[in-house]
Design an enzyme around this catalytic site. Sequence first.
Site, PDB file in Angstrom:
ATOM      1  CG  ASP A  98       6.868   9.802  -0.905  1.00  0.00           C
ATOM      2  OD1 ASP A  98       7.169  10.471  -0.048  1.00  0.00           O
ATOM      3  OD2 ASP A  98       6.082   8.420  -0.310  1.00  0.00           O
TER       4      ASP A  98
ATOM      5  CG  PHE B 222      -0.058   1.871  -4.359  1.00  0.00           C
ATOM      6  CD1 PHE B 222      -0.602   1.206  -5.561  1.00  0.00           C
ATOM      7  CD2 PHE B 222       0.303   2.663  -4.736  1.00  0.00           C
ATOM      8  CE1 PHE B 222       0.110   1.397  -6.726  1.00  0.00           C
ATOM      9  CE2 PHE B 222       0.693   3.292  -5.394  1.00  0.00           C
ATOM     10  CZ  PHE B 222       0.831   2.761  -6.907  1.00  0.00           C
TER      11      PHE B 222
ATOM     12  N   GLY C 175      -7.288   3.032   7.716  1.00  0.00           N
ATOM     13  CA  GLY C 175      -7.362   4.485   6.422  1.00  0.00           C
ATOM     14  C   GLY C 175      -6.552   3.280   5.393  1.00  0.00           C
TER      15      GLY C 175
END
Length: 889
Positions: free
Chosen positions: A713, A600, A596
């Site tokens: 996150d 970054f 994937g």
Amino acid sequence: METELQWNLVLAVCASLVINIVAENNEGAHRKLSNIDYSGVISIDCGVNEAYTDKTTNLQYQADDFQFGEVYNVSSTYNFNYVSQIQKQLNTLRSFPCGKRNCYTMTPKQGKNQKYIIRAYFAYGNYDNKNKPPIFDLHLGVNFFKTINFTEADRVIRIEAIHFASTDTLHFCLVNIDQGVPFISMLELWPLDNYIYQTSSTLLTLDLLTRINLGASQDNNSFIRYTDDIYGRSWEVQNDYDTVSIKTASSIDLDKLFDPYKLPAEVLSTAVEKLKSDSLEFTLNYGTDSEYYVYLHFFDMKDRANKQNRILNIIINGFDDEANFTQPLTLSYWKPNSIILPVKQGQGIFKILIEATSDSDLPAMLNALEIYRVVPQSDSATQQEDVDAIWHIRDFYKIYSMNWQGDPCEPKNFTWEGVVCSDGDTPRIISLNLSSSKLSGGIDVTFSNLTHLETLDLSNNELTGEVPEFFAQLPRLKILNLSRNMLTGSIPESLKAKSSINSLQLSLDGNLCPYQTGSCKSNNPKFVIPLVASITTIVAVVFIIYIIVMVIRRLRQNGKVISSISVKDEPLKPTNPVFSYSEILIITNNFTTMLGKGGFGKVYLGTLECGKKVAVKKLSLPSAQGYKEFQSEAKLLMHVHHRNVVSLVGYCDEGETKALVYEYLSEGNLQQKLSDKNPNFLEWIQRLKIAMDAANGLDYLHNGCKPPVIHRDLKTSNILLDENMHAKISDFGVSKTFANDTDTYVTTYPAGTPGYVDPEFYCSGTLNKKSDVYSFGIILLELITGQPALRGTPENLSYIIPWVNNKLRTGNIEEIVDPRLQGKYNAASAWKFIGIAMSCLPQVPIHRPHIDHVASELKECLSLELSLERTVSNVRDSLAMSSGQIEFH
Ligand SMILES: *[C@@H]1O[C@H](CO)[C@@H](O)[C@H](O)[C@H]1NC(C)=O
Ligand SMILES: *[C@@H]1O[C@H](CO)[C@@H](O)[C@H](O)[C@H]1NC(C)=O
Ligand SMILES: *[C@@H]1O[C@H](CO)[C@@H](O)[C@H](O)[C@H]1NC(C)=O
Ligand SMILES: *[C@@H]1O[C@H](CO)[C@@H](O)[C@H](O)[C@H]1NC(C)=O
Ligand SMILES: *[C@@H]1O[C@H](CO)[C@@H](O)[C@H](O)[C@H]1NC(C)=O
Ligand SMILES: *[C@@H]1O[C@H](CO)[C@@H](O)[C@H](O)[C@H]1NC(C)=O
Ligand SMILES: *[C@@H]1O[C@H](CO)[C@@H](O)[C@H](O)[C@H]1NC(C)=O
Ligand SMILES: *[C@@H]1O[C@H](CO)[C@@H](O)[C@H](O)[C@H]1NC(C)=O
């Protein structure tokens, strides 16, 4: 009390006399044996919670303070004062409502090849208020010993065995035969001299049927026990037959008698004697066809003033054949003499006659007798080394939930769960399956003592540490399954060699090698993350890293054999988490398979030397400056280990090249699973389990780590799933960790991901534990509804919270829960689940719960769902039963 014996002494009717032969000293002033070592005696007062020293006997009583069974007092209306020496001990008991076989395992210091008396007392005392004493079996070692069957509820049953131990551990087991709950009041074990109570073979176990002190007064000596008897034997008094009771009042100095049986002075000092030349005759009537041993104890107290002699014949008969047992027995004055009589007979009735020979001056006499039944031995115990090893393993991993009690192999229908034994005279453990047994810690070296192991399955546990070398030394080991643990390091060369020639099938997939040992709990002062980042940091932070988007193909995890993994030219340093760039190239096979693409960098599939699959995230940032603290932060994150947290296996920090090596999870992330593009949508129960796993992982980050790790996150794409659909949290701490104050090149994104960010953040600019809880609440809503946190176009965004709130107003649960489930959930658990989610979402952080609270609520929710499901399946079961498929476990 005493054993259930039916014996009678058949003699002519005549008055019984008491003659005091010698009456010179103080009556009863017997000298007890000195210098007896009692340290080998084990006395257990069942049901007490701490050891104590009994005031009257000075005996040390141990508590049976263990995991099994329940503790009770006998009903207060019972008072066992007729056995005053042990009255206190009989007041408490332990009962065993669970499990077929429950065992007391004793390890006396004398060890094996030693004769012991094992004695147990059972005083029901209506402890359970049912007024119905149970019937249950006793096993001694691996053999059936006898059935405990009370004739009356207020009886005390004592059992006693003389047992030659061929193993160092002695198992005394209570076996439930579905006739009430087994219980025990007291258990003791006394080492005996090996040369007394001889039988034809040392290995026989004897079951005491009766032990009688003849000629004593009922009032005085009705219950002799320790301290009178140094082996704790109790002697019943029987004196109502047609005999003369004789008694010496002389002091008996036991130290000078050298009596091997160490009979108590109280027993030696009394006897029965016949008048004239009649024979003493005992008819013994036992129902069963068995083999018996009778021990006759003589101690002639009659002073030989005029050189009288006493010569006796001892005759045993069955019905037809009468046989002299020994040469005529000549009794000497003041000299103990014990005779062993083996009795084999068919009818269950036998007679013993003791008669004076014609040239005897004195008549027949007898002081005491004991009768034992030979316990049939069908099984032999498992090899001692295997027993020691498996017991050690049991205690090392605290395996107490299974039927791991008593001998591991025998009897056959009680073989321990997961254990397979060889047939044959001395069973050996040949297979051990501890798969999915929640084992944690290192691999115990004791496995190497199970030298006959052919199969060892330790898969699916939480074992840590390295794969030990000793497995290669197990000569018969053919299958070794260590898959799905948290093992590290490289495979020992010797094991590799064995598996490469296929003499060993080794499975190691699904482990964490190589990684550094250590955990969050070890507070290493070298690496300190500030608890909450400063506002400037947060503003600067712009990293939203989409990671490890794993799809592509579902790799088969099961049964992967290590020998099939190609070993690369340049082996990795096993426990070193630092990878060189060339190693990264080898691991990812030159970045062949991309899993994937994140914000970054791209994520690639990799395989470590040990066969473990990893996800390698290659960070590609425009400036290396942002990585100032890369190394120390990466090291810190490598100390975070929890089964619901994705582990960082290592990193690469070579100049401009930076990469993170993560544990690989085959089932991808939760976002993909919930997506409407996924045809295999998650079932309700899976959603509850995932929620609970994730909550546990977050709880660990918040409360198990020092300093706490704030995720910052959390979102569905950061919750990854393994092949068992267990959820793990990934990417924790990343946004903070891999940024610093100078990272100002992206300022357009806030920390976190839109749709998940704590609304408070927009005011305060800080993120904390409660911000994670908010994001977690959003994830729960997604699990419930199957909807993403945010939908629509940037101009026309739809948030999940208002959507749910709208539906909640209608009160119709079906409109909230994912329609793909088509109602396959229980409304009660669905409402609870929604309630938990909403509790995480208040605008004001202080109103949100801590994650540990959320986790325990989710656990309750899951068990609610499971219990509701069980109710449904019970209905199914009872239908099945009515068609005759009943099985008992
Ligand atoms: C048994 O009795 C003792 C005192 O007589 C008491 O302390 C103990 O709690 C009782 N145990 C049970 C299980 O009832
Ligand atoms: C228990 O004793 C009773 C009465 O003596 C007898 O009928 C019954 O068969 C015994 N039960 C067992 C299992 O030995
Ligand atoms: C019973 O014991 C007491 C002392 O303990 C003694 O005085 C008495 O004579 C004994 N009775 C008999 C029948 O031995
Ligand atoms: C036992 O031995 C005696 C001699 O000591 C003998 O008179 C008697 O008949 C023998 N009895 C039996 C049953 O053999
Ligand atoms: C395992 O075997 C070794 C060597 O034979 C021995 O010293 C050790 O006590 C054994 N361990 C157990 C738990 O039996
Ligand atoms: C164990 O097996 C034996 C025969 O092999 C049987 O008689 C006995 O009832 C069994 N015990 C249990 C508790 O299943
Ligand atoms: C161990 O038991 C599990 C089920 O509990 C089973 O799936 C597995 O195949 C067993 N392993 C071996 C080697 O038999
Ligand atoms: C290893 O254990 C796993 C899980 O129990 C099982 O699926 C697999 O078949 C086992 N492999 C071997 C070789 O027994």
